[in-house]
Write a protein that holds these residues in place. Structure first.
Motif, PDB file in Angstrom:
ATOM      1  N   LEU A  19      73.321  49.214   6.266  1.00 17.47           N
ATOM      2  CA  LEU A  19      73.624  50.348   5.393  1.00 17.47           C
ATOM      3  C   LEU A  19      72.942  50.227   4.033  1.00 17.47           C
ATOM      4  O   LEU A  19      72.526  51.231   3.446  1.00 17.47           O
ATOM      5  CB  LEU A  19      75.146  50.466   5.188  1.00 17.47           C
ATOM      6  CG  LEU A  19      75.929  51.108   6.329  1.00 17.47           C
ATOM      7  CD1 LEU A  19      77.419  51.079   6.016  1.00 17.47           C
ATOM      8  CD2 LEU A  19      75.468  52.546   6.564  1.00 17.47           C
ATOM      9  N   ILE A  38      70.684  53.191   2.603  1.00 17.67           N
ATOM     10  CA  ILE A  38      71.143  53.949   1.440  1.00 17.67           C
ATOM     11  C   ILE A  38      70.087  53.930   0.329  1.00 17.67           C
ATOM     12  O   ILE A  38      69.807  54.965  -0.303  1.00 17.67           O
ATOM     13  CB  ILE A  38      72.480  53.381   0.909  1.00 17.67           C
ATOM     14  CG1 ILE A  38      73.599  53.677   1.901  1.00 17.67           C
ATOM     15  CG2 ILE A  38      72.816  53.969  -0.461  1.00 17.67           C
ATOM     16  CD1 ILE A  38      74.926  53.017   1.557  1.00 17.67           C
ATOM     17  N   LEU A  86      68.155  57.204  -1.236  1.00 15.83           N
ATOM     18  CA  LEU A  86      68.172  57.509  -2.672  1.00 15.83           C
ATOM     19  C   LEU A  86      66.760  57.742  -3.193  1.00 15.83           C
ATOM     20  O   LEU A  86      66.509  58.702  -3.945  1.00 15.83           O
ATOM     21  CB  LEU A  86      68.833  56.360  -3.443  1.00 15.83           C
ATOM     22  CG  LEU A  86      70.351  56.215  -3.269  1.00 15.83           C
ATOM     23  CD1 LEU A  86      70.853  54.972  -3.982  1.00 15.83           C
ATOM     24  CD2 LEU A  86      71.062  57.465  -3.796  1.00 15.83           C
TER      25      LEU A  86
END
Length: 243
Positions: free
Chosen positions: A86, A90, A94
């Motif tokens: 993750l 992530i 972003l």
């Protein structure tokens, strides 16, 4: 030491061909999802055996007793894998969102930087995840130990980041070589048969189709399970280098 790990794992994975076939049958039904957890659970048992063993020892292949426990272990393994992945995912998202708000060279430059950072995080996450599973197994299956980041980092520091990365690169290369060689041999044999059949006036299409089916069967019931055990055993033995 790394070569000893490979040697041990290659020999260990071939100890019981019946086990490979059983794993292949489970893999055949993995599209149902539940059997997939049995496969990851079995690989975890291989890791567990390795972290409590020694290189070039006489460890047996794990059995298939207590399928419920193996299923639960498989679920825990998948949760650990997802949790560690993750972070790089992530971070990449972003960067992608921010870059999407920009245009031209600035957007491209930000995405390149984002990809490089994501790749670095992915490598670290993979190492932490694999050593996390080993750390969990070594500590009698304590799920929290898979996320004991400080302890896991100390393990990797003790083994050496270079040794860890070199071992994983070696595993990737060995896995690809074995898979490609087996596939090449099977297709090579049936290519010869197909050409011979064509020379004799026989339609070779059926021979090539049979070759593809046999290659798929060999991959699923022999090569795939063998390489799965090989990688799990290697990871577990790598962990023992710090003990």
């Amino acid at each position: 030491m790394i070569l000893d790990i490979y040697k041990d794992s290659l020999e260990y994975s071939a100890k019981d061909w019946k086990t490979l076939v059983i794993l292949g049958v489970i893999c055949l039904f993995s599209f149902l999802l539940l059997p997939a957890f049995l496969i990851t659970g079995y690989n975890y048992r291989v890791i567990n055996t390795a972290v409590h063993g020694i290189i070039n020892g006489r460890d047996p292949l794990p059995d298939f007793e207590d399928l419920i426990e193996m299923f639960v272990d498989g679920v825990k393994v998948v949760i650990v894998q997802i949790a560690y992945m993750l972070v790089p995912i992530i971070v990449f998202l972003l960067f992608a969102i921010v870059a999407g708000q920009l245009t031209g060279i600035l957007s491209s430059a930000l995405m390149i930087i984002g990809c490089l950072i994501t790749f670095a995080l992915f490598v670290v996450a993979c190492l932490m995840e694999q050593m996390g599973l080993c750390h969990m197994a070594y500590n009698e299956g304590a799920f929290s130990k898979a996320f004991a980041v400080k302890e896991i980092k100390e393990v990797i520091d003790e083994i050496g980041w270079f040794n860890c990365i070199a071992t994983y690169l070696g595993l990737i290369i060995i896995t690809l070589v074995i898979a490609l060689v087996v596939t090449a041999i099977v297709y090579g044999i049936f290519t010869v048969f197909g050409i011979s059949g064509a020379v004799l006036g026989v339609d070779p299409s059926g021979i090539f189709i049979l070759g593809a089916l046999i290659n798929s069967a060999v991959t699923m019931f022999i090569v795939g399970p063998y390489l799965s055990i090989f990688n799990s055993r290697s990871i577990g033995l790598l962990y023992t280098m710090q003990i």
